[in-house]
Design a protein around this motif. Structure first.
Motif, PDB file in Angstrom:
ATOM      1  N   TRP A 130      -8.426  -4.235  -4.819  1.00 58.22           N
ATOM      2  CA  TRP A 130      -7.572  -5.266  -4.024  1.00 58.22           C
ATOM      3  C   TRP A 130      -6.304  -5.707  -4.779  1.00 58.22           C
ATOM      4  O   TRP A 130      -5.512  -6.321  -4.254  1.00 58.22           O
ATOM      5  CB  TRP A 130      -8.489  -6.434  -3.857  1.00 58.22           C
ATOM      6  N   ARG A 179     -15.508   0.316  -0.396  1.00 57.18           N
ATOM      7  CA  ARG A 179     -15.123  -0.999  -0.918  1.00 57.18           C
ATOM      8  C   ARG A 179     -13.822  -1.248  -0.223  1.00 57.18           C
ATOM      9  O   ARG A 179     -13.096  -2.316  -0.520  1.00 57.18           O
ATOM     10  CB  ARG A 179     -14.963  -1.106  -2.477  1.00 57.18           C
ATOM     11  N   THR A 180     -13.056  -0.238   0.224  1.00 63.13           N
ATOM     12  CA  THR A 180     -11.708  -0.918   0.807  1.00 63.13           C
ATOM     13  C   THR A 180     -11.837  -0.143   2.158  1.00 63.13           C
ATOM     14  O   THR A 180     -12.202   0.852   2.434  1.00 63.13           O
ATOM     15  CB  THR A 180     -10.601  -0.135   0.112  1.00 63.13           C
ATOM     16  N   THR A 181     -10.898  -0.664   3.124  1.00 62.03           N
ATOM     17  CA  THR A 181     -10.727  -0.296   4.362  1.00 62.03           C
ATOM     18  C   THR A 181      -9.152  -0.324   4.441  1.00 62.03           C
ATOM     19  O   THR A 181      -8.460  -1.063   4.223  1.00 62.03           O
ATOM     20  CB  THR A 181     -11.036  -1.176   5.539  1.00 62.03           C
ATOM     21  N   SER A 209     -12.944  -9.306   0.827  1.00 60.55           N
ATOM     22  CA  SER A 209     -12.514  -9.003   1.920  1.00 60.55           C
ATOM     23  C   SER A 209     -12.478 -10.272   2.816  1.00 60.55           C
ATOM     24  O   SER A 209     -12.899 -11.355   2.622  1.00 60.55           O
ATOM     25  CB  SER A 209     -13.623  -7.903   2.578  1.00 60.55           C
ATOM     26  N   ASP A 214     -12.988  -6.216   7.276  1.00 58.95           N
ATOM     27  CA  ASP A 214     -13.430  -5.676   5.974  1.00 58.95           C
ATOM     28  C   ASP A 214     -11.763  -5.362   4.930  1.00 58.95           C
ATOM     29  O   ASP A 214     -11.820  -4.770   4.216  1.00 58.95           O
ATOM     30  CB  ASP A 214     -13.935  -4.232   6.109  1.00 58.95           C
ATOM     31  N   ALA A 215     -10.914  -5.799   5.640  1.00 56.29           N
ATOM     32  CA  ALA A 215      -9.594  -5.564   4.896  1.00 56.29           C
ATOM     33  C   ALA A 215      -9.347  -6.622   3.763  1.00 56.29           C
ATOM     34  O   ALA A 215     -10.264  -7.737   3.959  1.00 56.29           O
ATOM     35  CB  ALA A 215      -8.321  -5.974   5.759  1.00 56.29           C
ATOM     36  N   TYR A 216      -8.628  -6.375   2.960  1.00 56.89           N
ATOM     37  CA  TYR A 216      -8.338  -7.309   1.845  1.00 56.89           C
ATOM     38  C   TYR A 216      -7.129  -8.081   2.550  1.00 56.89           C
ATOM     39  O   TYR A 216      -6.194  -7.918   3.066  1.00 56.89           O
ATOM     40  CB  TYR A 216      -8.099  -6.460   0.493  1.00 56.89           C
ATOM     41  N   LYS A 250     -15.595 -11.827   3.731  1.00 55.78           N
ATOM     42  CA  LYS A 250     -16.143 -12.370   2.700  1.00 55.78           C
ATOM     43  C   LYS A 250     -15.704 -13.768   2.260  1.00 55.78           C
ATOM     44  O   LYS A 250     -16.399 -14.785   1.968  1.00 55.78           O
ATOM     45  CB  LYS A 250     -16.354 -11.670   1.294  1.00 55.78           C
TER      46      LYS A 250
END
Ligand SMILES: Nc1ncnc2c1ncn2[C@@H]1O[C@H](COP(=O)(O)OP(=O)(O)OP(=O)(O)O)[C@@H](O)[C@H]1O
Ligand SMILES: [Mg+2]
Lengths: 450, 299
Positions: free
Chosen positions: A423, A445-447, B119, B156-158, B122
């Protein structure tokens, strides 16, 4: 998305402008290639430096206590004097012989003179390294060289020396037709004239010498029960690992407390700040005194060397975390412990990780000192012993090994950031190679949307 | 159609509007501010950022604060949210005296403050998990809120992968998921472009209409304040005091079309008088700085 080549990209020197990928790779290759090329050039191109002569055949002069043996280096200024002196001695022997009043020496002295051919035998592979004093083999060597059965390839013998070999063989074979030390002549034999090749000083061995020495050292088990290089390597890694691990184990929690609570900061940091200016090696005597001479004081030294820096650096990193994140968590109901565990720790983790990478580099410096206190051990112990014996060709492989280990651990840790901190800005911006993309796609863990 | 120059007084309310305010006033008091003062010690002496502030907010009211820059809006909202302590005075939430921050008072900051390592989903789950909700329940609830703000497919994106407006929507969802009794927003749309800003305002209004939450909203945009609020608290600088507490006469439900209605313009005119001192407007003697004449005498 490919970028249209613009004018500014054509420049090699643009302030804060990235070069084209091809050029970047080229420069990276050069950054290793240029030093290597310099080393190779200085080593193999004779007229660049080469201030010394490396002796291939040596001689002992009468009445001179400084002894040069084959493999030693003498300066180019001195070498002609050396050669001339030996020639002069031979001339006297020959003169005396012509006047029918030959010089006599001890049989032992003649045996010694004959043994000066041994390095040539070793270089050509006719003698084993431990046969330098095997007089029977040496006897045969003189015979075969004089009778032309053998010709030296590794070292090209000068005409002068070939004649000396024949001359000596006549004398020797007359006295002792077959090998028998008791029959060796006492009339003085001629000395071989020193021969050598242009070379760099002993502290700059050529690449092939370094590779050969390294290959040998890492593949042979030393006699007299000394550890092998790989055991030494493991030993060094062990010390740095535990020293640094204790440092992290105690230092990171303390540092985070210091960075989070003014209480701990004011209670600990002034002392830590003071202590870190006391150089850790000065305590080594103390460590040995109460921890013994085994690994404990060494681990302790690495610990003390890194711990105090670590606390200050990471406390500072903790303080740099944006306060607004903590406040946002507070308005979401987080209390002290949750703030520490769920906000501060994950928030500083990428920077903390980078700090540790830098500190690990320092730990290597401390390791070198640590291995020299008490009983000398590990890679540094080896470097120290060989260094005092001027075996620099054996020192360099070890130094390079340490360098490579540090470099590749750092690269690995750097690369693992993609996995740990997908991130962060740096990771998301960085161009990702095939391996990295594979790694990322295997974890969910990433999209990526864009 | 140009608006008529004869504007009604901002104080005159239509019967429906005044009836609505009547009802509002009969609601239970959500937040009560009593004699609140805040002084800062600076090298140049003491600054009285807030001086004896008194007001109260009723349940499910939408109240805005405007005022010139530096008048203490941020100071006020931070004290109300519990992030700063007042020099004197008290804050009561439903009669309970408030000290320190808490989940019952949510806050949305101007600079988003999403947790970058979590995310989007979260992030929204954060408060719920703190509250002790199970992971599955928290996740379900977070997804519900993300759907409300229209970001379900970005779960689910950051945060760094989102635009400013999207981030702020996540921040709002994150605060509201916690079901705060009152939501504080400090210039939440200040960093957004005009287009995004107006759609965000619409979003906020819609959410507020469907959620039982009292909103305390700081802005320096007059249109925004009028468009969104029931009442507007006007602060004055040096010392920070309440200038006026205006009941907005624009009827609800609101729509962007109301920006040109007489009530709207009347309120805006009053606000402008309050926060822009007239002497500033007249001073247009501007020093001539090297000006190359174009030569066509067009000014
Ligand atoms: N920590 C501090 N220390 C000293 N003075 C402060 C501090 N915080 C705010 N102030 C002062 O208090 C006054 C009010 O500040 P505040 O940030 O609340 O204003 P504001 O209304 O939010 O302004 P803006 O519209 O620019 O956001 C200002 O004069 C500011 O200089
Ligand atoms: Mg402000």
């Amino acid at each position: 998305m490919s970028e249209v080549k613009s004018k500014s990209r054509e420049h090699w020197f643009g302030i804060r402008k990235d070069l084209a990928p091809g050029r970047r790779t080229l420069l990276t290759v050069c950054s290793f290639g240029i030093p290597l090329l310099v080393w190779v050039t200085v080593s193999y191109v004779p007229f660049i430096w080469h201030p010394d002569i490396k002796l291939e055949i040596s001689a002992d002069r009468d009445g001179v206590t400084t002894v040069f043996t084959a493999g030693d280096r003498v300066s180019k200024e001195f070498f002609p004097t050396f050669v001339e002196a030996v020639r002069q001695e031979n001339r006297k022997v020959l003169d005396a012989r012509v006047k029918n009043n030959p010089h006599f020496v001890s049989r032992r002295e003649n045996i010694k003179r004959l043994r000066h051919l041994a390095p040539l035998g070793v270089a050509n592979g006719w003698l084993k390294n431990n046969e330098r004093q095997n007089d029977e083999k040496i006897f045969n060597l003189w015979k075969q060289l004089a009778e032309g059965e053998l010709a030296s390839r590794a070292i090209s013998l000068s005409q002068e020396n070939l004649e000396i070999i024949e001359e000596n063989w006549i004398l020797l074979s007359k006295a002792s037709p077959t090998f028998n030390l008791k029959l060796y002549p006492t009339e003085a034999l001629l000395k071989l004239i020193p021969q050598g090749i242009s070379s760099n000083p002993v502290y700059l061995p050529a690449p092939h010498e370094v590779i050969n020495a390294g290959w040998l050292d890492f593949n042979t088990v030393p006699e007299n029960g000394m550890p092998t290089m790989w055991e030494r390597y493991r030993h060094s890694l062990n010390i740095i690992f535990w020293g640094f691990a204790y440092s992290c184990l105690l230092g990171i929690p303390l540092a985070i407390l210091c960075g989070s609570f003014d209480f701990f900061s004011k209670l600990h940091e002034p002392f830590v700040d003071f202590f870190r200016y006391m150089p850790a090696p000065t305590f080594s005597v103390l460590f040995v005194a109460f921890l013994g001479t085994a690994d404990a004081p060494k681990i302790m030294l690495v610990f003390v060397g890194t711990f105090f820096q670590l606390v200050l650096v990471i406390a500072n990193t903790t303080r740099l975390l944006e306060n607004s994140l903590i406040e946002a968590a507070q308005t979401l109901g987080a209390k002290r412990r949750q703030l520490l565990g769920r906000i501060i720790l994950p928030g500083i983790l990428p920077n903390l990780y980078n700090d540790l990478r830098i500190l690990l580099g320092w730990a290597w410096t401390w390791l070198v000192i640590a291995e020299l206190i008490g009983e000398k051990t590990g890679l540094t112990g080896f470097i120290d012993t060989q260094g005092t014996r001027y075996n620099f060709d054996r020192v360099f492989p070890v130094i390079i090994l340490i360098g490579l280990t540090g470099f590749f651990t750092d690269r690995l840790l750097n690369w693992l950031r993609y996995l740990f901190f997908p991130w962060t800005e740096e990771v998301r911006q960085a161009p990702k190679g095939l391996l990295t993309r594979l790694l990322l796609s295997s974890t969910d863990r990433t999209t990526y949307f864009k | 159609m140009p608006p008529s120059l004869e504007l009604p007084s901002y104080l005159s309310q239509s019967p429906e509007v005044s009836e609505r305010f009547e009802k509002l006033r009969n609601r239970p008091v959500k937040l009560k501010v009593e004699n609140l003062s805040k002084k800062f010690d600076t090298p140049n002496g003491e600054i009285s950022a807030l001086n004896k502030i008194n007001f109260q907010i009723f349940r499910r009211e939408f109240i805005s604060v405007i005022g010139p820059s530096g008048c203490g809006k941020t100071t006020l909202i931070r004290i109300l949210a519990g992030l700063d302590f007042p020099t004197s005075g008290n804050v009561f939430l439903e009669g309970r005296k408030m000290e320190g921050p808490g989940a019952e008072r949510g806050m949305v900051f101007q600079d988003y403050t999403l947790f970058p390592w979590l995310s989007v989903k979260k992030n929204v789950m954060f408060g719920l998990e703190i509250k002790g909700l199970g992971k599955l329940k928290a996740e379900a609830e977070a997804m519900e809120w993300l759907d409300i703000v229209g970001l379900g497919k970005f779960a689910d994106a950051y945060p760094e992968q989102l635009s400013g407006g999207m981030k702020q929507r996540v921040a709002i969802a994150r605060s509201l998921a916690n079901r705060p009794e009152i939501l504080f927003l400090d210039e939440p749309f200040g960093a957004l472009d005009a287009q995004t800003r107006s759609s965000m305002q619409a979003y906020l209004l819609k959410i507020w209409q469907n959620v039982d939450v009292t909103v305390f909203f700081v802005t320096h945009d007059l249109d925004e304040a009028i468009y969104l609020s029931d009442r507007i608290l006007v602060l004055r600088a040096n010392p920070g005091e309440i200038d006026e507490l205006i009941e907005v006469p624009v009827p609800r439900p609101r729509a962007p079309g109301q920006f040109l209605t007489p009530e709207f313009l009347a309120t805006k005119k009053r606000l402008e008088e309050l926060i822009r001192p007239p002497e500033l407007a007249q001073n247009d003697e501007f020093p001539m700085v090297r000006l190359t004449e174009v030569g066509d005498e067009v000014e």
